[in-house]
Scaffold this active site. Structure first.
Site, PDB file in Angstrom:
ATOM      1  CD  GLU A  64      -3.143   0.511   2.378  1.00 32.24           C
ATOM      2  OE1 GLU A  64      -3.845  -0.090   2.364  1.00 32.24           O
ATOM      3  OE2 GLU A  64      -3.052   1.106   3.352  1.00 32.24           O
ATOM      4  CG  ASP A  65       1.039   3.158   3.258  1.00 34.11           C
ATOM      5  OD1 ASP A  65       0.681   3.073   2.746  1.00 34.11           O
ATOM      6  OD2 ASP A  65       1.268   2.883   4.104  1.00 34.11           O
TER       7      ASP A  65
END
Ligand code: NDP
Ligand code: ZN
Length: 185
Positions: A64-65
């Site tokens: 996700e990051d």
């Protein structure tokens, strides 16, 4: 690779991937504190010994990051770990409000293993919202976050009683803290 090697490899990999990232709290803690806390909660509060769940917890925000991909995680940590990480990864192409709505909708359908990660993730974030919130968040926004987390966790119940009890006590503590902050003596 044995399980302990794989676990340390995951911690080292996640630390490298999250390099330069910080949490949103005033103290700007290193981002890696959060995934390590999530894995620690699952092991120490949840008493989970399945190292694939602990490894996936350490990696849970990498896709996700950071620049991590499912292919890379599969090559390094295997399909089972990567599957758990994907289960708790939001689709970042969607608007934020929609992603938040989908977390509530999807939580009852996560695998038993991924439910532990989602539960510990919400425990860690509620702890941060209570003790080290983003500086620009109003009390109402912090309350809104806790209410949303309660709705997500409703769909995770029945997976791990210790983690659920810990979550419930932290929600009460958050509410007490917010009440104190809104009417200081
Ligand atoms: P964000 O999703 O932007 O931030 C919360 C996330 O940031 C957490 O889930 C956590 O995710 C990560 N995080 C990093 N550091 C911290 C920290 N110190 N404390 C807590 N979380 C941290 O915010 P929202 O959840 O509020 O989502 C945006 C939504 O907020 C929008 O849908 C909008 O409707 C609403 N909004 C509300 C406002 C209000 O005043 N009420 C104002 C603006 C927006 P991770 O585990 O992935 O790190
Ligand atoms: Zn997280």
């Amino acid at each position: 690779m044995n399980n302990i090697n794989k676990l340390i490899e995951a911690a080292s990999y996640a630390a490298r991937e999250h390099t330069g990232q910080t949490r949103k709290g005033e103290r700007a803690e290193p981002y890696i504190n959060h995934p390590l806390e999530v894995a620690n909660l699952i092991a120490s509060v949840g008493k989970v010994e399945d190292t694939d769940i602990l490894i996936a917890a350490i990696l849970h925000d990498t896709i996700e990051d950071t620049g991590s991909t499912a292919e890379e995680l599969t090559a390094m940590f295997g399909e089972r770990v990567t599957g758990f990480v994907l289960e708790v990864t939001d689709d970042k192409s969607l608007p934020k409000a929609e992603r938040k709505r989908l977390q509530i909708e999807h939580s009852p359908h996560l695998s038993h293993e991924a439910k532990h990660i989602k539960l510990a993730d919400k425990i860690s974030n509620i702890t941060d919202i209570t003790n080290s919130p983003p500086a620009d968040w109003s009390l109402d926004r912090r309350r809104e976050y806790v209410n949303w987390a309660v709705a997500v966790v409703a769909g995770l119940r029945g997976s791990n009683q210790e983690l659920e009890n810990h979550f419930d006590s932290l929600v009460l503590r958050a509410e007490t803290q917010f009440a104190e902050e809104s009417s200081p003596e």
